[in-house]
Scaffold this motif. Sequence first.
Motif, PDB file in Angstrom:
ATOM      1  N   ASP A  31      33.955  32.821  -7.473  1.00  0.00           N
ATOM      2  CA  ASP A  31      33.745  31.366  -7.437  1.00  0.00           C
ATOM      3  C   ASP A  31      33.527  30.837  -6.023  1.00  0.00           C
ATOM      4  O   ASP A  31      33.529  29.627  -5.793  1.00  0.00           O
ATOM      5  N   LYS A  32      33.326  31.686  -5.100  1.00  0.00           N
ATOM      6  CA  LYS A  32      33.154  31.277  -3.712  1.00  0.00           C
ATOM      7  C   LYS A  32      31.872  31.872  -3.176  1.00  0.00           C
ATOM      8  O   LYS A  32      31.455  32.955  -3.586  1.00  0.00           O
ATOM      9  N   LYS A  33      31.194  31.135  -2.263  1.00  0.00           N
ATOM     10  CA  LYS A  33      29.959  31.650  -1.683  1.00  0.00           C
ATOM     11  C   LYS A  33      30.221  32.982  -0.989  1.00  0.00           C
ATOM     12  O   LYS A  33      31.278  33.188  -0.396  1.00  0.00           O
ATOM     13  N   VAL A  34      29.196  33.772  -1.034  1.00  0.00           N
ATOM     14  CA  VAL A  34      29.322  35.117  -0.461  1.00  0.00           C
ATOM     15  C   VAL A  34      29.540  35.012   1.048  1.00  0.00           C
ATOM     16  O   VAL A  34      30.432  35.666   1.611  1.00  0.00           O
ATOM     17  N   LEU A  35      28.703  34.202   1.701  1.00  0.00           N
ATOM     18  CA  LEU A  35      28.761  34.143   3.156  1.00  0.00           C
ATOM     19  C   LEU A  35      29.991  33.386   3.656  1.00  0.00           C
ATOM     20  O   LEU A  35      30.343  33.505   4.841  1.00  0.00           O
ATOM     21  N   ASP A  36      30.660  32.616   2.776  1.00  0.00           N
ATOM     22  CA  ASP A  36      31.860  31.899   3.188  1.00  0.00           C
ATOM     23  C   ASP A  36      33.103  32.779   3.145  1.00  0.00           C
ATOM     24  O   ASP A  36      34.168  32.383   3.644  1.00  0.00           O
ATOM     25  N   GLN A  37      32.982  33.941   2.549  1.00  0.00           N
ATOM     26  CA  GLN A  37      34.108  34.848   2.470  1.00  0.00           C
ATOM     27  C   GLN A  37      34.146  35.751   3.707  1.00  0.00           C
ATOM     28  O   GLN A  37      33.156  35.884   4.431  1.00  0.00           O
ATOM     29  N   GLU A  38      35.303  36.354   3.896  1.00  0.00           N
ATOM     30  CA  GLU A  38      35.478  37.231   5.067  1.00  0.00           C
ATOM     31  C   GLU A  38      34.873  38.604   4.746  1.00  0.00           C
ATOM     32  O   GLU A  38      35.537  39.508   4.243  1.00  0.00           O
ATOM     33  N   ILE A  39      33.588  38.726   5.028  1.00  0.00           N
ATOM     34  CA  ILE A  39      32.855  39.953   4.720  1.00  0.00           C
ATOM     35  C   ILE A  39      32.385  40.590   6.018  1.00  0.00           C
ATOM     36  O   ILE A  39      32.350  39.941   7.067  1.00  0.00           O
ATOM     37  N   PRO A  40      32.003  41.855   5.978  1.00  0.00           N
ATOM     38  CA  PRO A  40      31.545  42.522   7.199  1.00  0.00           C
ATOM     39  C   PRO A  40      30.275  41.870   7.745  1.00  0.00           C
ATOM     40  O   PRO A  40      29.392  41.466   6.975  1.00  0.00           O
TER      41      PRO A  40
END
Length: 569
Positions: A73-82
Amino acid sequence: MSSAIVRRLKKKQPKTFKVKIITVDAEMEFSCEMKWKGKDLFDLVCRALGLRETWFFGLQYTIKGMCTWLKMDKKVLDQEIPKEDPITFHFLAKFYPEKVEEELLQEITQHLFFLQVKKQILDEEIYCSPEATVLLASYAVQAKYGDYDPNFHEPGFLAHDELLPKRVLRQYQLTAEMWEEKITAWYAEHRGIARDEAEMNYLKIAQDLEMYGVNYFPIQNRNHTDLLLGVDAKGIHIYSINNRFSPNKSFEWSAIRNISYSEKELTIKPLDKKAEVFKFFSSQLKVNKLILQLCIGNHDLFMRRRKVDSIEIQQMKAQAREEKARKKMENQRLAREKQLREEAERAKEELERRLFQLEDEARQANEALLRSQEAAELLAEKAQIAEEEAKLLAQNAAEAEQERQRLEITALKTKEEKRLMEQKMREAELIAVKLVKESDRRAKEAEHLKQDLHEAREAEQKAKQKLLDITRLHYPVSSCSYPQYSLADTRDANFDKGSIKLDLKDIDLKRLSFEIERERYRYAYGVNKGVCSSWKVQKGKKSSIWESQFIFLTFQDGLLLAHTSAAFY
């Protein structure tokens, strides 16, 4: 004008970023819009895979050494991703079913679960006994290679496949060939099992393992004792740090009323209000969030399984049943076709073998025919030679028969001659013996005759002298002259006949003459009886003849006659 249109088009084009999705058996790349949420990317991947049972899976990534799941339910780029290009996500099973055979409906779902569980067993994330690993490996081989064919699956065909955990390989001092032999022994028993059935059998064995589907997290209790918290499809379990098989305490989803966390503290409230509330502490806040996500997801699935299936699930199950029935019929048809094909191949091989055998027999028959023709020609030549030899032998036989008859006659003659010769030899021997005896007798008689002759001569001399004396008395010499004959002169004269007449008037003279004649007669008789004075000398010696003269006196007409005779013996 054209430059303004280009600028408007550029503004309308959304900005994108690239992601790489790694599944257990493939890799995919997608271009995602900047505004996409995690669910948008997840749905794109599911559509690409043709997956409808999406509730089991998620997108996992690693950040700061910790594995976490992309929030839907959260944007991909807003999450803590590599921060990388492309961004890498692993499409994996996040939640595990309680009963794989009932809950995994699609074949793709089964296949993804099979690959993931297999990898976890090989990486020793799920403990499995050595015996079970060999059995699981045999199902994995059946799923990959199909039915076992000893003509195709020769020794060494599993050399490049990873089928057993390294722990099992280290535990037993067996060579790769020995492990392959053990796996192949089970593999040969799975003949006729399709790929999806083999994978399902693999999962049904794996779901009974203690570590199957459990996500472990390090925690501490109120006493700061290190423990492990495990979350799976059945509930929450508390393990000691060195034992992941048997939990010290378990909370089933049906017995849990609430799960909450505050900072690093996580609280589990049982449904029974009298029961003790369990509180534990994690090392990081992210861990608590992750535990909470897994608990919520597993609990939702737990509750979902115990409710009436939704229309979508019912449709999927109906489709799955139809698909299984269709696949079963297809598999049966394929098995039947395979069996017929194998029978046809065996029949073909048998026909080929028979054809090859017939060709070989025909070739051998041709060779035999050629040899028989050559043999016939050779036999004809031999027959001709044999006929000529037979004629020659017949001729030789006839000659031999003639020679035999001649030899037989000769033998008979020789035998007769031999018999005659032997008879003659026997007769000659008898004659020789007789002659020896006779010669001895004659020799004795000759001695006696010599003695008698000597006596006769003396008597003759005496008679002659007496006769002369008498003659002188009665007839003087002067008055009558007669020729003077003596017996010795008569013998030396050697004439056959002769006579001397003497006129003896005196009786004494007659008597004396008679006595002389009688003596002479006796002597002549002994000679005339066959006194033999000749001997036959054997071996070519000449015979000698003893010659004698005889003189005897007879009275004839009152006259005394003197005879001489020569005899040869």
